[in-house]
Scaffold this motif. Structure first.
Motif, PDB file in Angstrom:
ATOM      1  N   HIS A  87      -2.978  -3.104 -18.421  1.00 31.67           N
ATOM      2  CA  HIS A  87      -2.639  -1.949 -19.262  1.00 31.67           C
ATOM      3  C   HIS A  87      -3.880  -1.231 -19.792  1.00 31.67           C
ATOM      4  O   HIS A  87      -3.761  -0.213 -20.475  1.00 31.67           O
ATOM      5  N   ALA A  88      -5.059  -1.747 -19.458  1.00 33.29           N
ATOM      6  CA  ALA A  88      -6.290  -1.272 -20.090  1.00 33.29           C
ATOM      7  C   ALA A  88      -6.592   0.190 -19.817  1.00 33.29           C
ATOM      8  O   ALA A  88      -7.195   0.875 -20.649  1.00 33.29           O
ATOM      9  N   LEU A  89      -6.215   0.694 -18.654  1.00 35.77           N
ATOM     10  CA  LEU A  89      -6.609   2.045 -18.254  1.00 35.77           C
ATOM     11  C   LEU A  89      -5.428   3.002 -18.144  1.00 35.77           C
ATOM     12  O   LEU A  89      -5.573   4.098 -17.606  1.00 35.77           O
ATOM     13  N   GLU A  90      -4.267   2.614 -18.667  1.00 35.22           N
ATOM     14  CA  GLU A  90      -3.062   3.461 -18.636  1.00 35.22           C
ATOM     15  C   GLU A  90      -2.657   3.837 -17.215  1.00 35.22           C
ATOM     16  O   GLU A  90      -2.071   4.900 -16.981  1.00 35.22           O
ATOM     17  N   LEU A  91      -2.965   2.991 -16.257  1.00 36.03           N
ATOM     18  CA  LEU A  91      -2.630   3.278 -14.863  1.00 36.03           C
ATOM     19  C   LEU A  91      -1.492   2.395 -14.353  1.00 36.03           C
ATOM     20  O   LEU A  91      -1.099   2.500 -13.192  1.00 36.03           O
ATOM     21  N   ASP A  92      -0.971   1.537 -15.228  1.00 36.57           N
ATOM     22  CA  ASP A  92       0.133   0.663 -14.834  1.00 36.57           C
ATOM     23  C   ASP A  92       1.459   1.421 -14.908  1.00 36.57           C
ATOM     24  O   ASP A  92       1.545   2.511 -15.474  1.00 36.57           O
ATOM     25  N   ASP A  93       2.485   0.830 -14.335  1.00 34.56           N
ATOM     26  CA  ASP A  93       3.749   1.542 -14.201  1.00 34.56           C
ATOM     27  C   ASP A  93       4.431   1.752 -15.553  1.00 34.56           C
ATOM     28  O   ASP A  93       4.004   1.238 -16.585  1.00 34.56           O
ATOM     29  N   THR A  94       5.497   2.547 -15.526  1.00 34.20           N
ATOM     30  CA  THR A  94       6.190   2.929 -16.749  1.00 34.20           C
ATOM     31  C   THR A  94       7.676   3.077 -16.448  1.00 34.20           C
ATOM     32  O   THR A  94       8.095   3.034 -15.304  1.00 34.20           O
ATOM     33  N   GLY A  95       8.461   3.233 -17.508  1.00 33.02           N
ATOM     34  CA  GLY A  95       9.892   3.386 -17.323  1.00 33.02           C
ATOM     35  C   GLY A  95      10.655   2.085 -17.392  1.00 33.02           C
ATOM     36  O   GLY A  95      11.865   2.053 -17.178  1.00 33.02           O
ATOM     37  N   GLY A  96       9.954   1.005 -17.702  1.00 33.25           N
ATOM     38  CA  GLY A  96      10.612  -0.287 -17.848  1.00 33.25           C
ATOM     39  C   GLY A  96      10.774  -0.604 -19.308  1.00 33.25           C
ATOM     40  O   GLY A  96      11.558   0.021 -20.000  1.00 33.25           O
ATOM     41  N   CYS A  97       9.908  -1.511 -19.797  1.00 33.97           N
ATOM     42  CA  CYS A  97      10.074  -1.960 -21.191  1.00 33.97           C
ATOM     43  C   CYS A  97       9.270  -1.209 -22.279  1.00 33.97           C
ATOM     44  O   CYS A  97       9.477  -1.534 -23.438  1.00 33.97           O
ATOM     45  N   LEU A 344      -8.643   8.722 -13.177  1.00 37.95           N
ATOM     46  CA  LEU A 344      -9.516   7.964 -14.065  1.00 37.95           C
ATOM     47  C   LEU A 344     -10.855   8.649 -14.287  1.00 37.95           C
ATOM     48  O   LEU A 344     -11.422   8.586 -15.383  1.00 37.95           O
ATOM     49  N   SER A 345     -11.366   9.338 -13.267  1.00 41.20           N
ATOM     50  CA  SER A 345     -12.660  10.005 -13.411  1.00 41.20           C
ATOM     51  C   SER A 345     -12.633  11.086 -14.482  1.00 41.20           C
ATOM     52  O   SER A 345     -13.648  11.367 -15.122  1.00 41.20           O
ATOM     53  N   ALA A 346     -11.475  11.690 -14.691  1.00 40.42           N
ATOM     54  CA  ALA A 346     -11.357  12.754 -15.692  1.00 40.42           C
ATOM     55  C   ALA A 346     -11.432  12.221 -17.115  1.00 40.42           C
ATOM     56  O   ALA A 346     -11.594  13.003 -18.063  1.00 40.42           O
ATOM     57  N   TYR A 347     -11.315  10.901 -17.260  1.00 34.45           N
ATOM     58  CA  TYR A 347     -11.320  10.301 -18.590  1.00 34.45           C
ATOM     59  C   TYR A 347     -12.606   9.535 -18.888  1.00 34.45           C
ATOM     60  O   TYR A 347     -12.661   8.738 -19.815  1.00 34.45           O
ATOM     61  N   SER A 348     -13.643   9.794 -18.115  1.00 30.21           N
ATOM     62  CA  SER A 348     -14.940   9.183 -18.397  1.00 30.21           C
ATOM     63  C   SER A 348     -15.501   9.778 -19.689  1.00 30.21           C
ATOM     64  O   SER A 348     -15.141  10.891 -20.084  1.00 30.21           O
ATOM     65  N   PRO A 349     -16.382   9.055 -20.385  1.00 29.58           N
ATOM     66  CA  PRO A 349     -16.954   9.590 -21.623  1.00 29.58           C
ATOM     67  C   PRO A 349     -17.640  10.939 -21.408  1.00 29.58           C
ATOM     68  O   PRO A 349     -17.555  11.833 -22.271  1.00 29.58           O
ATOM     69  N   GLN A 350     -18.319  11.095 -20.274  1.00 30.02           N
ATOM     70  CA  GLN A 350     -19.022  12.355 -20.017  1.00 30.02           C
ATOM     71  C   GLN A 350     -18.053  13.522 -19.887  1.00 30.02           C
ATOM     72  O   GLN A 350     -18.267  14.599 -20.450  1.00 30.02           O
ATOM     73  N   ARG A 351     -16.970  13.306 -19.164  1.00 34.27           N
ATOM     74  CA  ARG A 351     -16.020  14.387 -18.966  1.00 34.27           C
ATOM     75  C   ARG A 351     -15.203  14.678 -20.218  1.00 34.27           C
ATOM     76  O   ARG A 351     -14.828  15.820 -20.475  1.00 34.27           O
ATOM     77  N   ARG A 352     -14.924  13.660 -21.003  1.00 33.03           N
ATOM     78  CA  ARG A 352     -14.164  13.878 -22.234  1.00 33.03           C
ATOM     79  C   ARG A 352     -14.950  14.732 -23.225  1.00 33.03           C
ATOM     80  O   ARG A 352     -14.361  15.427 -24.052  1.00 33.03           O
ATOM     81  N   SER A 353     -16.273  14.660 -23.156  1.00 30.58           N
ATOM     82  CA  SER A 353     -17.104  15.418 -24.097  1.00 30.58           C
ATOM     83  C   SER A 353     -17.690  16.685 -23.488  1.00 30.58           C
ATOM     84  O   SER A 353     -18.458  17.380 -24.148  1.00 30.58           O
ATOM     85  N   ASP A 354     -17.323  16.994 -22.267  1.00 33.99           N
ATOM     86  CA  ASP A 354     -17.849  18.178 -21.583  1.00 33.99           C
ATOM     87  C   ASP A 354     -17.446  19.456 -22.326  1.00 33.99           C
ATOM     88  O   ASP A 354     -16.281  19.643 -22.687  1.00 33.99           O
ATOM     89  N   GLU A 355     -18.417  20.341 -22.576  1.00 31.95           N
ATOM     90  CA  GLU A 355     -18.142  21.579 -23.316  1.00 31.95           C
ATOM     91  C   GLU A 355     -17.133  22.454 -22.587  1.00 31.95           C
ATOM     92  O   GLU A 355     -16.360  23.188 -23.218  1.00 31.95           O
ATOM     93  N   ARG A 356     -17.110  22.371 -21.266  1.00 31.21           N
ATOM     94  CA  ARG A 356     -16.185  23.200 -20.507  1.00 31.21           C
ATOM     95  C   ARG A 356     -14.737  22.819 -20.799  1.00 31.21           C
ATOM     96  O   ARG A 356     -13.887  23.679 -21.051  1.00 31.21           O
TER      97      ARG A 356
END
Length: 448
Positions: A87-97, A344-356
């Motif tokens: 569950h660490a990276l929010e990439l696991d499945d959903t819609g169950g419990c 996942l690449s879009a959520y790297s620290p560098q991209r999260r802080s990108d001014e764009r």
């Protein structure tokens, strides 16, 4: 008192056979197993998972594997660590419990270390299927995801233990009455609050791990002959539903269609590395930009009309931590515009802080529509010099009505599982033909 509901569930857990599963259900179980393993192998490398694992587990020389680390631990500790990783990276499945894979799969595989009997691959699939079933039924018994969520409960932690207990009990080949006891123990191990949403706390990840650990504990106790609270799922004082969902409980949901309507069919595989509540918006942005040949610099404003429920959960704009960014709908749509992806690449620290991307977020406005039901997907409107471009995606990619194909699933797995290519190939092959394996432990050989 009437026969305990847990007894009916115990008979279901112990009595379900692979031959009794529809082929589509068994196939879906394989795909969710592969998806969960990929998410866990990636999540095991994160500093957060490493810290939690070091704090809460004790390495051993025998026991169950903490996947992808080369470490062994007690089955309960391994279930916890692997649940956190999945569950660490929010990439696991959903819609169950909600996140059933991160709970059920770690418990089922850890339970293999608690028994000397040979467990076939087909039996492992049965364990996964009944685990997904009980995890989701517990949530539906609480009135459903929105109702349970709005009460402040994180359903992965509160409802997940039922799924993990069912899966572990099935692996251990417990008798029906022991399975009933395991379900009762699971009710006493439920917990998990949405308080993490306010600062991106890692308790959200911990909920999956603790739920997986709880199931292994519940099954082990039941197998030892320890009596469990078998009336915990009945309409009684101190019962799970009456305590966790006193205003919304639907007791019949626990058993309606049991053995005929398979809850794993309601689960989704996530193509984006964010809360499932943001996925429809991401898909809508991608569709609009594709259909209208739009580029990021042409978009002047992003208007989002959404339900109060979704706004409460995903309207934050704090991207300083991975957890808060993954729960942010404004960031999700901005990342899709800026980077053309919300992987996942879009959520790297560098991209999260990108001014764009920060500049695009400043142009995202949220219109909370009180008339929209909690289950409604948001309506996205991209404003350009040419006018307004609205879109609502009702079935986001990965949902049961809009599933990702096997090629995309395997590509996701390959992108996440940081193990040598030969091992990746063997894992994919082993999972996809799991029902043919005489011994499910062959899968574990590739996870150390």
């Amino acid at each position: 008192m009437p026969e305990p509901t847990a007894n009916l569930l115990g008979e279901f857990i112990a009595g379900t056979t692979f031959a009794g599963l529809p082929g589509s259900v068994a196939d879906k179980a394989k795909r969710h197993l592969l998806d969960t393993l990929g998410a866990a192998l990636a999540g095991a490398r994160t500093p957060e998972t490493t810290r939690i694992t070091a704090t809460l587990t004790a390495p051993t020389t025998t026991g169950a594997a903490i996947w992808g680390t080369g470490l062994l631990a007690s089955p309960r500790d391994a279930a916890l660590a692997n649940g956190v990783a999945a569950h660490a990276l929010e990439l696991d499945d959903t819609g169950g419990c909600d996140h059933s894979g991160a709970v059920v799969v770690p418990a089922a595989l850890a339970a293999l270390s608690l028994t000397d009997r040979v467990v076939s691959g087909a039996e492992l699939l049965v364990a996964i299927v009944v685990g997904y079933d009980l995890a989701r039924r517990a949530l539906e018994g609480c009135g459903g995801y929105q109702e349970h969520n709005q009460a402040g409960w994180h359903s992965t932690g509160t409802c997940g233990p039922f799924g993990s207990a069912a899966a572990a009990a099935r692996i251990l080949a417990l008798a029906p009455e022991q399975c009933s006891a395991a379900v009762g123990f699971a009710a006493s191990m439920s917990g998990g609050l949405w308080a993490f949403v306010h600062n991106g706390a890692l308790s959200k990840r911990l909920h999956a791990g603790r739920a997986a650990e709880a199931g292994v504990t519940a099954a082990a106790l039941a197998g030892s002959g320890t009596s469990g609270p078998v009336h915990a799922l009945d309409d009684v004082w101190g019962g799970f539903l009456n305590t966790f969902a006193p205003e919304t409980a639907q007791h019949s949901a626990l058993t309606d269609g049991l053995g005929e309507q398979w809850r794993i069919q309601r689960c989704a595989i996530k193509p984006h590395a964010s809360c499932r509540g943001t996925h429809s918006a991401i898909d809508a942005v991608a569709q609009l930009m594709r259909d209208h040949d739009l580029h990021a610099d042409e978009i002047r404003e992003v208007r989002v009309r959404l339900s109060p429920f979704l706004a409460d959960m995903c309207s934050g704009r704090d991207t300083r931590t991975l957890g808060t960014a993954q729960l942010s709908l404004p960031y999700a749509v901005s990342a899709q515009i800026a980077y053309g992806t919300a992987d996942l690449s879009a959520y790297s620290p560098q991209r999260r802080s990108d001014e764009r991307v920060r500049a695009i977020m400043d142009c995202v406005s949220l219109d909370v529509d009180a008339s929209m039901p909690a289950s409604a997907e948001p309506i996205i409107d991209l404003i350009t010099e040419d006018g307004s471009h609205p879109c609502q995606v009702t079935d986001p990619l990965g949902s049961p009505a809009n599933p990702i194909g096997d090629d995309a699933l395997i590509a996701k797995f390959r992108s996440l599982a940081a193990v040598p290519e030969p091992t990746i190939g063997r894992l994919v092959d082993t999972v996809m033909r799991l029902d043919e394996l005489p011994d499910a432990r062959q899968l574990l050989e590739h996870l150390v």
